[in-house]
Structures are given as structure tokens and as C-alpha cells.
Design a protein around this motif. Structure first.
Motif, mmCIF file in Angstrom:
data_model
loop_
_atom_site.group_PDB
_atom_site.id
_atom_site.type_symbol
_atom_site.label_atom_id
_atom_site.label_comp_id
_atom_site.label_asym_id
_atom_site.label_seq_id
_atom_site.Cartn_x
_atom_site.Cartn_y
_atom_site.Cartn_z
ATOM 1 N N PHE A 1 0.827 -1.208 0.000
ATOM 2 C CA PHE A 1 0.000 0.000 0.000
ATOM 3 C C PHE A 1 0.860 1.257 0.000
ATOM 4 C CE2 PHE A 1 -3.458 -2.796 0.750
ATOM 5 C CZ PHE A 1 -4.625 -2.096 0.482
ATOM 6 N N ALA A 2 1.957 1.240 0.742
ATOM 7 C CA ALA A 2 2.856 2.400 0.780
ATOM 8 C C ALA A 2 3.479 2.639 -0.588
ATOM 9 C CB ALA A 2 3.937 2.198 1.839
ATOM 10 N N ILE A 3 3.908 1.575 -1.262
ATOM 11 C CA ILE A 3 4.532 1.734 -2.576
ATOM 12 C C ILE A 3 3.518 2.206 -3.612
ATOM 13 C CG2 ILE A 3 5.601 0.459 -4.489
ATOM 14 C CD1 ILE A 3 7.081 -1.187 -2.330
ATOM 15 N N ILE A 4 2.328 1.649 -3.593
ATOM 16 C CA ILE A 4 1.294 2.098 -4.528
ATOM 17 C C ILE A 4 0.973 3.575 -4.278
ATOM 18 C CG2 ILE A 4 -1.155 1.861 -5.148
ATOM 19 C CD1 ILE A 4 -0.770 -1.191 -4.691
ATOM 20 N N GLY A 5 0.839 3.960 -3.019
ATOM 21 C CA GLY A 5 0.593 5.365 -2.687
ATOM 22 C C GLY A 5 1.735 6.252 -3.147
ATOM 23 N N LEU A 6 2.968 5.792 -2.954
ATOM 24 C CA LEU A 6 4.143 6.545 -3.392
ATOM 25 C C LEU A 6 4.093 6.785 -4.894
ATOM 26 C CD1 LEU A 6 7.057 7.674 -2.949
ATOM 27 C CD2 LEU A 6 7.854 5.336 -3.354
ATOM 28 N N ILE B 1 2.952 8.039 0.321
ATOM 29 C CA ILE B 1 3.096 6.936 1.273
ATOM 30 C C ILE B 1 2.032 7.024 2.361
ATOM 31 C CG2 ILE B 1 4.605 5.967 3.062
ATOM 32 C CD1 ILE B 1 6.975 6.739 1.188
ATOM 33 N N VAL B 2 1.798 8.224 2.877
ATOM 34 C CA VAL B 2 0.777 8.404 3.921
ATOM 35 C C VAL B 2 -0.599 8.019 3.380
ATOM 36 C CG1 VAL B 2 -0.431 10.136 5.328
ATOM 37 C CG2 VAL B 2 2.064 10.135 5.223
ATOM 38 N N ILE B 3 -0.918 8.462 2.176
ATOM 39 C CA ILE B 3 -2.220 8.122 1.589
ATOM 40 C C ILE B 3 -2.315 6.620 1.349
ATOM 41 C CG2 ILE B 3 -3.662 8.379 -0.466
ATOM 42 C CD1 ILE B 3 -2.760 11.326 -0.545
ATOM 43 N N GLY B 4 -1.213 6.013 0.910
ATOM 44 C CA GLY B 4 -1.208 4.562 0.732
ATOM 45 C C GLY B 4 -1.503 3.836 2.035
ATOM 46 N N LEU B 5 -0.894 4.314 3.106
ATOM 47 C CA LEU B 5 -1.137 3.688 4.414
ATOM 48 C C LEU B 5 -2.555 3.944 4.905
ATOM 49 C CD1 LEU B 5 2.302 4.392 6.112
ATOM 50 C CD2 LEU B 5 1.480 2.245 5.103
ATOM 51 N N ILE B 6 -3.073 5.126 4.607
ATOM 52 C CA ILE B 6 -4.461 5.434 4.968
ATOM 53 C C ILE B 6 -5.415 4.476 4.243
ATOM 54 C CG2 ILE B 6 -6.305 7.160 4.730
ATOM 55 C CD1 ILE B 6 -4.056 9.288 5.113
ATOM 56 N N SER B 7 -5.014 4.049 3.053
ATOM 57 C CA SER B 7 -5.848 3.156 2.252
ATOM 58 C C SER B 7 -6.034 1.781 2.888
ATOM 59 C CB SER B 7 -5.257 2.996 0.849
ATOM 60 O OG SER B 7 -5.218 4.259 0.202
ATOM 61 N N LEU B 8 -5.239 1.488 3.898
ATOM 62 C CA LEU B 8 -5.423 0.221 4.620
ATOM 63 C C LEU B 8 -6.790 0.139 5.296
ATOM 64 C CD1 LEU B 8 -1.868 -0.204 6.158
ATOM 65 C CD2 LEU B 8 -2.961 -1.718 4.487
#
Length: 140
Positions: free
Chosen positions: A6-11, A51-58
Motif C-alpha cells: 500500500f505504501a509503494i502504490i501510494g508513493l 506513502i501516507v495516503i497509501g497507508l491510509i488506504s489500509l
């Protein structure tokens, strides 16, 4: 592993979105110079934001809330994060409602495009799984 994914996709979404926005802004105002240092700062801000948005997507991996509530929470938190990053990166003039509305429109457009791509990828994965299941049933 899911967190890293998720972090990489958000990145990647953050970097590609910021590159597109910076490009359009420079095309719109060809007199606006940007130094390498400023561009680097913007890339760092976009990377951290992605990265933050990717983690939020969890949040979409939890079963506590309905999908509608998850989507609403995600959109609100993403919007807050983008406005915070925009404030740090000076993406908009706090005193101008037009630039704030422009940023909000950009958030909505990027959000819709990201979800559209995610839905297409998910649909493709589902079709592949169904095809695999169908072939397996035929072999039984």
C-alpha cells in the motif's frame, strides 16, 4: 507485506500525480521558474504524501465499517493530508479561495482517476480468477 504494498502504490500515485500537476502549472505559467532544489522539495513532499495516503488506504482492509463509510473517511483524511502537504509545499495561496477550490478539484479528479484504475485492475484480477476456476472445473 500488505503495508509495504500500500505504501509503494501510494508513493507511485503521489509522485505521478505531483509530476502531472507541476507540469500543468508550469505550462499554464511559463514565467514561473522552478529550481532543482524546489523541485526536489516538491518530490519529497509528494513522496511522503503518497506513502501516507497509501497507508491510509489500509482502512479498506478492515471490516469494521461499511464500504461507504470507509470511502468517506478515506476521502476526508486524504483531503486533509493533501491540504497539509499543500500548505507545507506552498501549492496554494491560503488567502485565495480560487486556489483552494482548484486544489480541491485536483484532489477529486486524482481520486476518481486512482479509483478508476484500481477498479479496472480489480476487475481484471477477478476475470482471471474466474477463468482459472472455470478451467479447473472443466478438468475435474
Amino acid at each position: 507485506m500488505k503495508i509495504i504494498r500500500f505504501a509503494i502504490i501510494g508513493l507511485l500515485i503521489g509522485l505521478s500525480s505531483s509530476y502531472t500537476i507541476v507540469t500543468f502549472n508550469l505550462l499554464a505559467d511559463s514565467n514561473a521558474p522552478i529550481t532543482g532544489k524546489e523541485l526536489f522539495e516538491q518530490v519529497i513532499i509528494a513522496a511522503i504524501l503518497g506513502i501516507v495516503i497509501g497507508l491510509i488506504s489500509l482502512i479498506f482492509k478492515t471490516e469494521r465499517f461499511s464500504f461507504t463509510l470507509q470511502l468517506f473517511i478515506h476521502f476526508i483524511v486524504v483531503t486533509i493530508c493533501v491540504f497539509a502537504a499543500g500548505n507545507i509545499g506552498e501549492w496554494y495561496d491560503v488567502t485565495s479561495i480560487a486556489t483552494i477550490i482548484s486544489l480541491l478539484i485536483s484532489i477529486v479528479v486524482i481520486y476518481i482517476i486512482s479509483w478508476g484504475i484500481a477498479l479496472l485492475l480489480q476487475k481484471r484480477d477477478i476475470e482471471e480468477m474466474n477463468l482459472f476456476i472455470q478451467k479447473r472445473r472443466e478438468n475435474l
